[in-house]
Design a protein around this motif. Structure first.
Motif, PDB file in Angstrom:
ATOM      1  N   ASP A 116       0.807  -1.316  -0.027  1.00  0.00           N
ATOM      2  CA  ASP A 116      -0.015   0.085  -0.085  1.00  0.00           C
ATOM      3  C   ASP A 116       0.925   1.279   0.018  1.00  0.00           C
ATOM      4  OD1 ASP A 116      -2.195   1.655  -0.073  1.00  0.00           O
ATOM      5  OD2 ASP A 116      -3.077   0.592   1.757  1.00  0.00           O
ATOM      6  N   GLU A 117       0.262   2.367  -0.335  1.00  0.00           N
ATOM      7  CA  GLU A 117       1.091   3.743  -0.105  1.00  0.00           C
ATOM      8  C   GLU A 117       0.247   4.639   0.281  1.00  0.00           C
ATOM      9  OE1 GLU A 117       2.121   3.972  -4.285  1.00  0.00           O
ATOM     10  OE2 GLU A 117       0.626   5.381  -4.733  1.00  0.00           O
ATOM     11  N   LYS A 118       0.795   5.668   0.673  1.00  0.00           N
ATOM     12  CA  LYS A 118       0.292   6.893   1.192  1.00  0.00           C
ATOM     13  C   LYS A 118       0.784   8.189   0.587  1.00  0.00           C
ATOM     14  CE  LYS A 118      -2.282   9.698   4.240  1.00  0.00           C
ATOM     15  NZ  LYS A 118      -3.537   9.725   3.795  1.00  0.00           N
ATOM     16  N   GLN A 119       0.123   8.987   0.016  1.00  0.00           N
ATOM     17  CA  GLN A 119       0.448  10.038  -0.612  1.00  0.00           C
ATOM     18  C   GLN A 119       0.056  11.284   0.304  1.00  0.00           C
ATOM     19  OE1 GLN A 119      -0.900   9.802  -4.480  1.00  0.00           O
ATOM     20  NE2 GLN A 119      -0.133   7.992  -5.007  1.00  0.00           N
ATOM     21  N   ILE A 120       0.789  12.339   0.185  1.00  0.00           N
ATOM     22  CA  ILE A 120       0.629  13.467   1.246  1.00  0.00           C
ATOM     23  C   ILE A 120       1.210  14.683   0.150  1.00  0.00           C
ATOM     24  CG2 ILE A 120       1.201  14.927   3.168  1.00  0.00           C
ATOM     25  CD1 ILE A 120       1.678  12.125   4.467  1.00  0.00           C
ATOM     26  N   ARG A 121       0.145  15.533  -0.011  1.00  0.00           N
ATOM     27  CA  ARG A 121       0.651  17.131  -0.529  1.00  0.00           C
ATOM     28  C   ARG A 121       0.555  18.105   0.623  1.00  0.00           C
ATOM     29  NH1 ARG A 121      -0.802  17.168  -5.953  1.00  0.00           N
ATOM     30  NH2 ARG A 121       1.518  17.816  -6.525  1.00  0.00           N
ATOM     31  N   LYS A 122       1.636  18.857   0.617  1.00  0.00           N
ATOM     32  CA  LYS A 122       1.787  20.047   1.336  1.00  0.00           C
ATOM     33  C   LYS A 122       2.145  21.449   0.534  1.00  0.00           C
ATOM     34  CE  LYS A 122       3.329  19.121   5.561  1.00  0.00           C
ATOM     35  NZ  LYS A 122       4.198  18.777   6.576  1.00  0.00           N
ATOM     36  N   THR A 123       1.365  22.274   0.425  1.00  0.00           N
ATOM     37  CA  THR A 123       1.530  23.500  -0.171  1.00  0.00           C
ATOM     38  C   THR A 123       1.695  24.747   0.777  1.00  0.00           C
ATOM     39  OG1 THR A 123       0.281  22.561  -1.856  1.00  0.00           O
ATOM     40  CG2 THR A 123       0.737  24.861  -2.180  1.00  0.00           C
ATOM     41  N   SER A 124       2.678  25.548   0.597  1.00  0.00           N
ATOM     42  CA  SER A 124       2.955  26.699   1.288  1.00  0.00           C
ATOM     43  C   SER A 124       2.967  27.925   0.635  1.00  0.00           C
ATOM     44  CB  SER A 124       3.933  26.612   2.365  1.00  0.00           C
ATOM     45  OG  SER A 124       5.135  26.297   1.656  1.00  0.00           O
ATOM     46  N   LYS A 125       2.717  29.024   0.952  1.00  0.00           N
ATOM     47  CA  LYS A 125       2.958  30.241   0.263  1.00  0.00           C
ATOM     48  C   LYS A 125       3.377  31.255   0.940  1.00  0.00           C
ATOM     49  CE  LYS A 125      -1.073  30.205  -2.975  1.00  0.00           C
ATOM     50  NZ  LYS A 125      -1.961  28.724  -2.678  1.00  0.00           N
ATOM     51  N   ARG A 126       4.170  32.172   0.363  1.00  0.00           N
ATOM     52  CA  ARG A 126       5.160  33.102   0.984  1.00  0.00           C
ATOM     53  C   ARG A 126       4.339  34.512   0.927  1.00  0.00           C
ATOM     54  NH1 ARG A 126       9.437  30.660  -1.568  1.00  0.00           N
ATOM     55  NH2 ARG A 126      10.636  29.319  -0.068  1.00  0.00           N
TER      56      ARG A 126
END
Lengths: 127, 204
Positions: free
Chosen positions: B194-204
């Motif tokens: 199995d796999e786990k995908q994580i997306r994290k986005t940050s703005k300056r």
């Protein structure tokens, strides 16, 4: 003039109430398993399916955004045994974005076979 | 219409209220040691959004997804033995992948559905103890743990963590993917993955 102001205020309050409560709220049977903190801001738990697989309780919940604006949901499942005690150490909180009018399914699996019930803890942010 | 007497009554009521507040007993001090900088114990399960580097919430989400997936498949019928093999960190960050596997192992052990054997990293300590018991001459013969009685693992868990980072100066997007495989040691086949995908986005 006074009546006009009163009408405008009432109109705003109705708008706010509509924004907070989805037109088609969470069904009562599902709502009994949801611990909502604060206002739903148009998000409802449309359906919750609980199945015991290989002696382990699993759940899938459909979270539906009934408004056009995006919403951020924070949620976690709390697993309970037949005495109502918490099973395991408790899940971590999860953050999930819901696009306008989107339905997204979240799922979880109990940490062991002693779990017989659950609560979905959640709160909704407007941004 | 407010008259002068109305205002006087309101002021008197306000001042008496303030006096009542100021004369109430002060709150008791909590048993904590605090200095200038405010420090508090926080919720260890809270969503951590300090930076978009790998954090505690990522670790917890990966561990929960993997343990949930393993438990619901029913692959652990008959409490088989499992060992932890390598977990590669293929990201550009320093991440202690052992920590992820420890969390997965803890939940699985507590579920009572599986038995873990010593991993490669834990083996030397076990061998040392066996040698101490059997070769030091310090212990009663019948009380020592016998050499050659260890149970071998039926399954082996192998994982890897990768990341894709995009940064355009104003937005940084990090995509993590954790993949975990369970091999049958004897047959060499993948019995679960199995796999786990994580997306994290940050703005300056």
């Amino acid at each position: 003039m006074k009546s006009l102001l009163l009408a405008a205020t009432l109109g705003c309050m109705t708008c706010l109430a509509h924004a907070a409560q989805p037109a088609n709220p969470t069904p009562p049977a599902v709502a009994a398993k949801v611990a909502l903190r604060g206002e739903p801001y148009g998000v409802r738990v449309a359906e919750m399916r609980i199945v015991r697989k290989n002696d382990i309780l699993t759940v899938q919940a459909d979270l539906e955004n009934t408004v056009r604006a995006n919403r951020t949901v924070f949620y976690r499942f709390r697993w309970l045994d037949d005495m109502g005690n918490q099973v395991g150490d408790g899940e971590s909180w999860k953050q999930m974005g819901l696009y306008g009018l989107q339905l997204q399914t979240v799922k979880s699996v109990a940490p062991n076979s002693s779990a017989t019930d659950l609560k979905l803890e959640m709160n909704v942010e407007q941004k | 219409m407010l008259t002068r007497s109305h205002l006087l009554v309101m002021l008197l009521a306000l001042s008496s209220g303030l006096t009542a507040c100021s004369s109430s007993t002060p709150p008791v001090a909590s048993p904590v040691l605090r200095f200038d900088r405010e420090v508090n114990y926080g919720d260890d399960k809270a969503v951590e959004l300090v930076t978009n580097e790998f954090g505690s919430t990522d670790l917890q989400m990966i561990a929960e997804k993997m343990t949930g997936s393993l438990l619901e498949t029913g692959i652990f019928q008959g409490r088989p033995t499992v060992t932890i093999s390598t977990v590669k960190n293929k990201t550009s960050e320093y991440i202690d992948t052992t920590n992820i596997m420890n969390s997965i192992q803890t939940t699985l052990v507590k579920s009572g559905k599986v038995r873990f054997t010593r991993s490669i990293n834990e083996m030397q300590a076990g061998v040392d103890e066996l040698q101490r018991q059997n070769q030091s001459g310090l212990y009663k013969q019948h009380s020592t743990a016998k050499i050659g009685k260890m149970t071998a693992a039926k399954y082996s868990l192998e994982g890897e963590l990768t990341s894709i980072v995009k940064d355009n100066g104003s937005t940084k997007d990090v995509f993590y993917k954790f993949t975990l495989k369970m091999f049958d040691v004897e047959e060499g086949t993948i019995e679960w993955q199995d796999e786990k995908q994580i997306r994290k986005t940050s703005k300056r």
